[in-house]
Design an enzyme around this catalytic site. Structure first.
Site, PDB file in Angstrom:
ATOM      1  N   HIS A  13       0.874  -1.198   0.000  1.00 11.99           N
ATOM      2  CA  HIS A  13       0.000   0.000   0.000  1.00 11.99           C
ATOM      3  C   HIS A  13       0.905   1.240   0.000  1.00 11.99           C
ATOM      4  O   HIS A  13       1.433   1.628   1.033  1.00 11.99           O
ATOM      5  CB  HIS A  13      -0.897  -0.022   1.250  1.00 11.99           C
ATOM      6  CG  HIS A  13      -1.873   1.115   1.336  1.00 11.99           C
ATOM      7  ND1 HIS A  13      -3.167   0.940   1.782  1.00 11.99           N
ATOM      8  CD2 HIS A  13      -1.754   2.448   1.078  1.00 11.99           C
ATOM      9  CE1 HIS A  13      -3.795   2.105   1.772  1.00 11.99           C
ATOM     10  NE2 HIS A  13      -2.964   3.036   1.363  1.00 11.99           N
ATOM     11  N   HIS A  15       1.528   5.350  -1.667  1.00 12.81           N
ATOM     12  CA  HIS A  15       1.104   6.514  -2.458  1.00 12.81           C
ATOM     13  C   HIS A  15       2.342   7.107  -3.118  1.00 12.81           C
ATOM     14  O   HIS A  15       3.176   7.714  -2.447  1.00 12.81           O
ATOM     15  CB  HIS A  15       0.412   7.550  -1.568  1.00 12.81           C
ATOM     16  CG  HIS A  15      -0.823   7.007  -0.936  1.00 12.81           C
ATOM     17  ND1 HIS A  15      -2.041   7.022  -1.560  1.00 12.81           N
ATOM     18  CD2 HIS A  15      -1.019   6.366   0.250  1.00 12.81           C
ATOM     19  CE1 HIS A  15      -2.943   6.438  -0.792  1.00 12.81           C
ATOM     20  NE2 HIS A  15      -2.348   6.020   0.316  1.00 12.81           N
ATOM     21  N   LYS A  95      -9.336  -0.283  -5.530  1.00 16.02           N
ATOM     22  CA  LYS A  95      -9.335   0.309  -4.189  1.00 16.02           C
ATOM     23  C   LYS A  95     -10.611   1.103  -3.961  1.00 16.02           C
ATOM     24  O   LYS A  95     -10.901   2.047  -4.685  1.00 16.02           O
ATOM     25  CB  LYS A  95      -8.120   1.235  -4.045  1.00 16.02           C
ATOM     26  CG  LYS A  95      -8.083   2.069  -2.765  1.00 16.02           C
ATOM     27  CD  LYS A  95      -7.806   1.232  -1.530  1.00 16.02           C
ATOM     28  CE  LYS A  95      -7.823   2.055  -0.252  1.00 16.02           C
ATOM     29  NZ  LYS A  95      -6.650   2.874  -0.048  1.00 16.02           N
ATOM     30  N   HIS A 134     -10.573   1.126   2.121  1.00 16.88           N
ATOM     31  CA  HIS A 134     -10.294   2.075   3.207  1.00 16.88           C
ATOM     32  C   HIS A 134     -11.496   1.993   4.142  1.00 16.88           C
ATOM     33  O   HIS A 134     -12.544   2.569   3.864  1.00 16.88           O
ATOM     34  CB  HIS A 134     -10.109   3.495   2.668  1.00 16.88           C
ATOM     35  CG  HIS A 134      -9.728   4.464   3.743  1.00 16.88           C
ATOM     36  ND1 HIS A 134      -8.515   5.130   3.769  1.00 16.88           N
ATOM     37  CD2 HIS A 134     -10.382   4.870   4.861  1.00 16.88           C
ATOM     38  CE1 HIS A 134      -8.442   5.895   4.839  1.00 16.88           C
ATOM     39  NE2 HIS A 134      -9.570   5.760   5.535  1.00 16.88           N
ATOM     40  N   HIS A 168      -4.709  -0.828   5.995  1.00 18.53           N
ATOM     41  CA  HIS A 168      -4.157  -0.105   7.154  1.00 18.53           C
ATOM     42  C   HIS A 168      -5.021  -0.224   8.405  1.00 18.53           C
ATOM     43  O   HIS A 168      -5.537   0.772   8.909  1.00 18.53           O
ATOM     44  CB  HIS A 168      -3.871   1.372   6.818  1.00 18.53           C
ATOM     45  CG  HIS A 168      -4.928   2.074   6.008  1.00 18.53           C
ATOM     46  ND1 HIS A 168      -6.260   2.081   6.343  1.00 18.53           N
ATOM     47  CD2 HIS A 168      -4.834   2.811   4.872  1.00 18.53           C
ATOM     48  CE1 HIS A 168      -6.928   2.782   5.455  1.00 18.53           C
ATOM     49  NE2 HIS A 168      -6.088   3.226   4.548  1.00 18.53           N
ATOM     50  N   ASP A 240       1.345   2.433   3.547  1.00 17.30           N
ATOM     51  CA  ASP A 240       0.500   3.624   3.393  1.00 17.30           C
ATOM     52  C   ASP A 240       1.366   4.881   3.411  1.00 17.30           C
ATOM     53  O   ASP A 240       0.934   5.946   3.861  1.00 17.30           O
ATOM     54  CB  ASP A 240      -0.588   3.683   4.475  1.00 17.30           C
ATOM     55  CG  ASP A 240      -1.661   4.712   4.152  1.00 17.30           C
ATOM     56  OD1 ASP A 240      -1.783   5.124   2.987  1.00 17.30           O
ATOM     57  OD2 ASP A 240      -2.370   5.122   5.094  1.00 17.30           O
TER      58      ASP A 240
HETATM   59  C1  NCD Z   1      -3.469   8.939   2.291  1.00 19.18           C
HETATM   60  C2  NCD Z   1      -3.004   9.972   1.264  1.00 19.18           C
HETATM   61  O1  NCD Z   1      -2.459  11.008   1.665  1.00 19.18           O
HETATM   62  O2  NCD Z   1      -3.171   9.730   0.064  1.00 19.18           O
HETATM   63  N1  NCD Z   1      -3.510   9.575   3.573  1.00 19.18           N
HETATM   64  C3  NCD Z   1      -3.499   8.952   4.774  1.00 19.18           C
HETATM   65  O3  NCD Z   1      -3.628   9.640   5.799  1.00 19.18           O
HETATM   66  N2  NCD Z   1      -3.313   7.660   4.890  1.00 19.18           N
HETATM   67  C4  NCD Z   1      -4.764   8.346   1.863  1.00 19.18           C
HETATM   68  C5  NCD Z   1      -5.174   7.120   2.633  1.00 19.18           C
HETATM   69  O4  NCD Z   1      -4.651   6.031   2.435  1.00 19.18           O
HETATM   70  O5  NCD Z   1      -6.068   7.252   3.499  1.00 19.18           O
HETATM   71 ZN    ZN Z   2      -3.330   5.010   1.729  1.00 18.66          ZN
END
Ligand code: NCD
Ligand code: ZN
Length: 337
Positions: A13, A15, A95, A134, A168, A240
């Site tokens: 996971h 970003h 997702k 999520h 998460h 995450d």
């Molecule tokens: C994530 C993001 O910034 O894209 N932020 C987070 O607090 N985890 C998005 C997510 O996975 O909820």
């Molecule tokens: Zn995330």
């Protein structure tokens, strides 16, 4: 033990963002990991075949020559089976975000109705396409994940052949639920294994530890650590890692997301060692994910050595700073170059 070699570590996971931000953060993952699940919450979200293909090609550019497989995902919407069949070989998961629940999730699902979503979710079951979720309601912030457990149960019962990944997880309730249904699995982040709400807001407010879902109580963290270090087959690492520019975190209106990819393996090794569970790290970091996602391990190995690693104050690029978790602190394991 003074060194440990992790075979094919995967981050299930991440970003990566896009553009200039991706050029800074993607190489920090691809240096240490063999691959990872790349989240689709761009603006606009990744929700067409063309967008998946184009985003993957930008990801490949950003990681350069590193040996790293980006497993692409689609942003959940009601999709037809024809569309999903056509895009199946380009993606590893879809997702689902409840609308507005976190960063860039405005186009998510307004209400998770198993009848309304059945055509899409049945098609995903037939195509062996995992659903990543999520799992938060829009209730009181500390209860959002626990309140979502009934939704996970409904999904697990209504779609018994669908692989459902509880992303998460942060609570004892989620640790209990994932073990009750054969088709439920979960990722756990680094920060939720290491911190509680006290670290975020118990003293001076710590914006770089603020994320969704928010870190919970000590007993929740303990349940997460216990199941992760046990090597339980249903649990995998998903950082995450969610970078935001420093000014967006140190701001009145702090963006949600903790940036952990460059410190994750070092900190996890330290945590598993402290729990006398180094033998189970391989399962958490790779083996379980390979089984759950039906992936082949890669030949990439990462060796860590017991040597101090001073976490940088920030990473830098495009005129911005990006602050990692534990900036300025020293971890007891380093990546062996
Ligand atoms: C994530 C993001 O910034 O894209 N932020 C987070 O607090 N985890 C998005 C997510 O996975 O909820
Ligand atoms: Zn995330």
């Amino acid at each position: 033990m003074n060194t440990i070699t992790l075979k094919s570590p995967f981050d299930m996971h991440i970003h990566f963002r896009d553009g200039d931000m991706m050029k800074v953060v993607a190489p920090l993952s691809s240096a240490n990991f063999a691959g990872g699940i790349i989240m689709p919450n761009l603006v606009p979200p990744v929700d067409t075949k063309e967008a998946v293909i184009a985003y993957k090609s930008r990801v490949m550019d950003a990681i350069g020559d590193d040996d790293f497989i980006p497993f692409m995902t689609l942003f959940f919407k009601p999709y037809t089976k024809e569309f999903l069949s056509d895009v199946r070989d380009k993606i590893s998961a879809v997702k689902l975000y409840p609308a507005g629940i976190t960063t860039n999730s405005e186009g998510g699902v307004e209400s998770i109705d198993t009848v309304a979503l059945a055509p899409t979710l049945n098609a995903m079951s037939e195509l062996n396409l995992p659903l990543c979720v999520h799992g938060e309601t829009n209730g009181f912030v500390m209860d959002r994940e626990s309140e979502f457990m009934s939704v996970y149960e409904e999904l697990a019962i209504a779609f018994p052949k669908l692989t459902i990944i509880m992303e998460h997880i942060t609570t004892k309730d989620a640790v209990n639920l994932v073990q009750q249904y054969d088709n439920l699995y979960a990722t756990i982040t680094l920060q939720h294994l290491l911190i509680t709400l006290d670290d975020v807001a118990g003293g001076m407010l710590a914006p770089h530890l603020f994320c969704k879902p928010i870190a919970k109580r000590p007993e929740d963290r303990e349940a997460l650590v216990n199941i992760a270090v046990s090597g339980n087959e249903k649990i995998m690492f998903g950082s995450d890692s969610a970078p935001h520019p420093k000014h967006a975190k140190e701001n009145c209106g702090c963006a949600a997301g903790v940036f952990t990819s460059p410190i994750a393996l070092q900190a996890l090794t330290q945590l598993f060692e402290a729990n006398n569970s180094l033998d189970n790290l391989q399962k958490f970091i790779s083996d379980n994910a390979c089984k759950i996602y039906n992936m082949q391990p890669r030949s990439k190995n990462i060796t860590l050595i017991k040597k101090d690693f001073k976490v940088p104050e920030y990473y830098e690029g495009f005129g911005e700073k990006i602050v990692p978790m534990y900036f300025g602190d020293t971890l007891s394991w380093s990546i062996k170059s």
